[in-house]
Write a protein that holds these residues in place. Structure first.
Motif, PDB file in Angstrom:
ATOM      1  N   ASN A  40       0.824  -1.213   0.000  1.00 12.53           N
ATOM      2  CA  ASN A  40       0.000   0.000   0.000  1.00 12.53           C
ATOM      3  C   ASN A  40       0.858   1.263   0.000  1.00 12.53           C
ATOM      4  O   ASN A  40       0.594   2.215   0.730  1.00 12.53           O
ATOM      5  N   GLY A  41       1.923   1.235  -0.797  1.00 14.94           N
ATOM      6  CA  GLY A  41       2.741   2.433  -0.988  1.00 14.94           C
ATOM      7  C   GLY A  41       3.917   2.601  -0.052  1.00 14.94           C
ATOM      8  O   GLY A  41       4.690   3.547  -0.202  1.00 14.94           O
ATOM      9  N   THR A  42       4.084   1.685   0.916  1.00 10.84           N
ATOM     10  CA  THR A  42       5.190   1.791   1.879  1.00 10.84           C
ATOM     11  C   THR A  42       6.018   0.507   1.855  1.00 10.84           C
ATOM     12  O   THR A  42       5.444  -0.586   1.944  1.00 10.84           O
ATOM     13  N   PRO A  43       7.344   0.597   1.711  1.00  6.53           N
ATOM     14  CA  PRO A  43       8.180  -0.606   1.702  1.00  6.53           C
ATOM     15  C   PRO A  43       7.959  -1.470   2.951  1.00  6.53           C
ATOM     16  O   PRO A  43       7.760  -0.953   4.054  1.00  6.53           O
ATOM     17  N   ILE A  44       7.996  -2.779   2.751  1.00  5.70           N
ATOM     18  CA  ILE A  44       7.741  -3.741   3.830  1.00  5.70           C
ATOM     19  C   ILE A  44       8.618  -3.465   5.045  1.00  5.70           C
ATOM     20  O   ILE A  44       8.143  -3.458   6.181  1.00  5.70           O
ATOM     21  N   LEU A  45       9.915  -3.255   4.828  1.00 11.81           N
ATOM     22  CA  LEU A  45      10.836  -3.060   5.941  1.00 11.81           C
ATOM     23  C   LEU A  45      10.462  -1.835   6.769  1.00 11.81           C
ATOM     24  O   LEU A  45      10.590  -1.840   7.997  1.00 11.81           O
ATOM     25  N   MET A  46      10.001  -0.791   6.125  1.00  8.60           N
ATOM     26  CA  MET A  46       9.576   0.393   6.864  1.00  8.60           C
ATOM     27  C   MET A  46       8.382   0.080   7.754  1.00  8.60           C
ATOM     28  O   MET A  46       8.309   0.527   8.908  1.00  8.60           O
ATOM     29  N   ARG A  47       7.438  -0.677   7.229  1.00 10.47           N
ATOM     30  CA  ARG A  47       6.265  -1.048   8.028  1.00 10.47           C
ATOM     31  C   ARG A  47       6.683  -1.888   9.240  1.00 10.47           C
ATOM     32  O   ARG A  47       6.108  -1.750  10.320  1.00 10.47           O
ATOM     33  N   THR A  48       7.667  -2.747   9.049  1.00  8.22           N
ATOM     34  CA  THR A  48       8.161  -3.566  10.165  1.00  8.22           C
ATOM     35  C   THR A  48       8.779  -2.693  11.248  1.00  8.22           C
ATOM     36  O   THR A  48       8.490  -2.854  12.442  1.00  8.22           O
ATOM     37  N   ILE A  49       9.623  -1.757  10.842  1.00  3.80           N
ATOM     38  CA  ILE A  49      10.258  -0.849  11.802  1.00  3.80           C
ATOM     39  C   ILE A  49       9.206  -0.017  12.532  1.00  3.80           C
ATOM     40  O   ILE A  49       9.292   0.207  13.750  1.00  3.80           O
ATOM     41  N   GLU A  50       8.188   0.417  11.811  1.00  2.00           N
ATOM     42  CA  GLU A  50       7.135   1.248  12.405  1.00  2.00           C
ATOM     43  C   GLU A  50       6.441   0.538  13.561  1.00  2.00           C
ATOM     44  O   GLU A  50       6.053   1.177  14.553  1.00  2.00           O
ATOM     45  N   LYS A  51       6.287  -0.796  13.463  1.00  2.00           N
ATOM     46  CA  LYS A  51       5.594  -1.535  14.520  1.00  2.00           C
ATOM     47  C   LYS A  51       6.388  -1.515  15.829  1.00  2.00           C
ATOM     48  O   LYS A  51       5.807  -1.399  16.917  1.00  2.00           O
ATOM     49  N   PHE A  52       7.694  -1.617  15.736  1.00  2.00           N
ATOM     50  CA  PHE A  52       8.518  -1.567  16.957  1.00  2.00           C
ATOM     51  C   PHE A  52       8.530  -0.146  17.539  1.00  2.00           C
ATOM     52  O   PHE A  52       8.484   0.031  18.764  1.00  2.00           O
ATOM     53  N   TYR A  53       8.567   0.839  16.678  1.00  2.00           N
ATOM     54  CA  TYR A  53       8.539   2.223  17.142  1.00  2.00           C
ATOM     55  C   TYR A  53       7.204   2.534  17.811  1.00  2.00           C
ATOM     56  O   TYR A  53       7.152   3.257  18.816  1.00  2.00           O
ATOM     57  N   ALA A  54       6.122   1.955  17.263  1.00  2.00           N
ATOM     58  CA  ALA A  54       4.798   2.149  17.859  1.00  2.00           C
ATOM     59  C   ALA A  54       4.695   1.455  19.215  1.00  2.00           C
ATOM     60  O   ALA A  54       4.013   1.937  20.123  1.00  2.00           O
ATOM     61  N   ALA A  55       5.379   0.307  19.354  1.00  2.00           N
ATOM     62  CA  ALA A  55       5.361  -0.414  20.631  1.00  2.00           C
ATOM     63  C   ALA A  55       6.037   0.415  21.713  1.00  2.00           C
ATOM     64  O   ALA A  55       5.517   0.544  22.824  1.00  2.00           O
ATOM     65  N   ARG A  56       7.173   0.987  21.386  1.00  2.00           N
ATOM     66  CA  ARG A  56       7.893   1.860  22.325  1.00  2.00           C
ATOM     67  C   ARG A  56       8.955   2.626  21.543  1.00  2.00           C
ATOM     68  O   ARG A  56       9.852   2.029  20.936  1.00  2.00           O
ATOM     69  N   SER A  57       8.857   3.936  21.556  1.00  2.00           N
ATOM     70  CA  SER A  57       9.747   4.757  20.733  1.00  2.00           C
ATOM     71  C   SER A  57      11.200   4.695  21.180  1.00  2.00           C
ATOM     72  O   SER A  57      12.101   5.063  20.424  1.00  2.00           O
ATOM     73  N   SER A  58      11.439   4.227  22.421  1.00  2.00           N
ATOM     74  CA  SER A  58      12.805   4.178  22.940  1.00  2.00           C
ATOM     75  C   SER A  58      13.539   2.888  22.565  1.00  2.00           C
ATOM     76  O   SER A  58      14.720   2.735  22.897  1.00  2.00           O
ATOM     77  N   ILE A  59      12.865   1.954  21.894  1.00  2.00           N
ATOM     78  CA  ILE A  59      13.531   0.714  21.487  1.00  2.00           C
ATOM     79  C   ILE A  59      14.688   1.049  20.544  1.00  2.00           C
ATOM     80  O   ILE A  59      14.528   1.801  19.579  1.00  2.00           O
ATOM     81  N   GLY A  60      15.852   0.480  20.818  1.00  2.00           N
ATOM     82  CA  GLY A  60      17.000   0.660  19.923  1.00  2.00           C
ATOM     83  C   GLY A  60      16.863  -0.261  18.729  1.00  2.00           C
ATOM     84  O   GLY A  60      16.993  -1.474  18.854  1.00  2.00           O
ATOM     85  N   ILE A  61      16.582   0.301  17.574  1.00  2.00           N
ATOM     86  CA  ILE A  61      16.311  -0.489  16.369  1.00  2.00           C
ATOM     87  C   ILE A  61      17.585  -0.627  15.548  1.00  2.00           C
ATOM     88  O   ILE A  61      18.190   0.366  15.144  1.00  2.00           O
TER      89      ILE A  61
END
Length: 233
Positions: A40-61
């Motif tokens: 839906n217009g967003t690369p898969i890897l970006m969507r994956t990273i977004e889920k961890f950031y949504a869980a907690r923005s302080s997670i070291g990705i």
């Protein structure tokens, strides 16, 4: 296997997400690596990273990518105005070696989640539950019961197995850093199919949590269609 509900913990210790994205997508039959294909217009890897950031923005990705993919990734981040903080690390020849390289950047005592870059539908709630369980017990991996009948094949013989005794395994797989770092000091073995099998080789117990049916790993073209359907819902 009995699952249980536990109290939500205060996760004050450092959390890392080690996202492994080294696949070339042969089964996807795509001209670009599958982790860069758009959902839906967003690369898969970006969507994956977004889920961890949504869980907690302080997670070291930490994103583990082959050197040859890093320029493409940088261009995609610029094109999509993607600014979630993350560190890009060069991977190895195998998944085991890629995780080893990523772990060099997990310094302090922490809980580390290792996740497939092409599982973009993981829920933030499951991510946090796995971190919490790993903090309590040392490890936590998500699993789902098997719905289909299964058979074991050996040579030209096959037999039915009790599917209630088997579970399919997902990621992220979470571990206390002292356990995971020690496990990845071992020599790579052919039976290391995921992080849990590496940790298990040390004699550590693996604890299971219910996974999510929607936490699919995008491997084939039909998975793209399914993922977009789920996103649209």
């Amino acid at each position: 296997m009995a699952f249980f509900v536990f109290k939500r913990l205060n996760l004050k210790m450092k959390l890392y997400a080690l996202i492994v994205a080294g696949g070339v997508g042969k089964r996807m039959k795509s001209s670009i690596p599958k982790q860069f294909i758009e959902l839906n217009g967003t690369p898969i890897l970006m969507r994956t990273i977004e889920k961890f950031y949504a869980a907690r923005s302080s997670i070291g990705i930490i994103v583990v990518l082959p050197k040859s993919f890093q320029g493409v990734w940088a261009s995609l981040c610029q094109r999509h105005y993607f600014n979630i903080p993350h560190q890009v690390v060069t991977g190895g020849k195998t998944r085991f070696q890629s995780v080893q390289k990523g772990l060099h950047y997990c310094k302090e005592s922490s809980i580390i989640a290792v996740h497939d870059g092409v599982r973009p539908l993981i829920s933030p709630n499951l991510i946090l539950n796995l971190y919490q369980e790993a903090k309590l017990k040392g490890s936590a991996i998500p699993v789902c019961s098997i719905l289909e009948s299964i058979r074991k094949v050996e040579g030209n013989q096959n037999k039915s197995l009790d599917r209630n005794k088997y579970y399919s395994v997902q990621t992220p797989q979470c571990f206390q850093s002292k356990i995971l770092l020690k496990a990845y000091q071992q020599e790579e073995q052919g039976f290391f199919t995921d992080d849990a099998s590496v940790v298990e080789a040390l004699g550590e117990k693996i604890y299971l949590l219910p996974g999510e049916r929607t936490n699919i790993k995008i491997t084939k073209p039909i998975d793209i269609q399914l993922a977009e359907f789920l996103l649209n819902k």
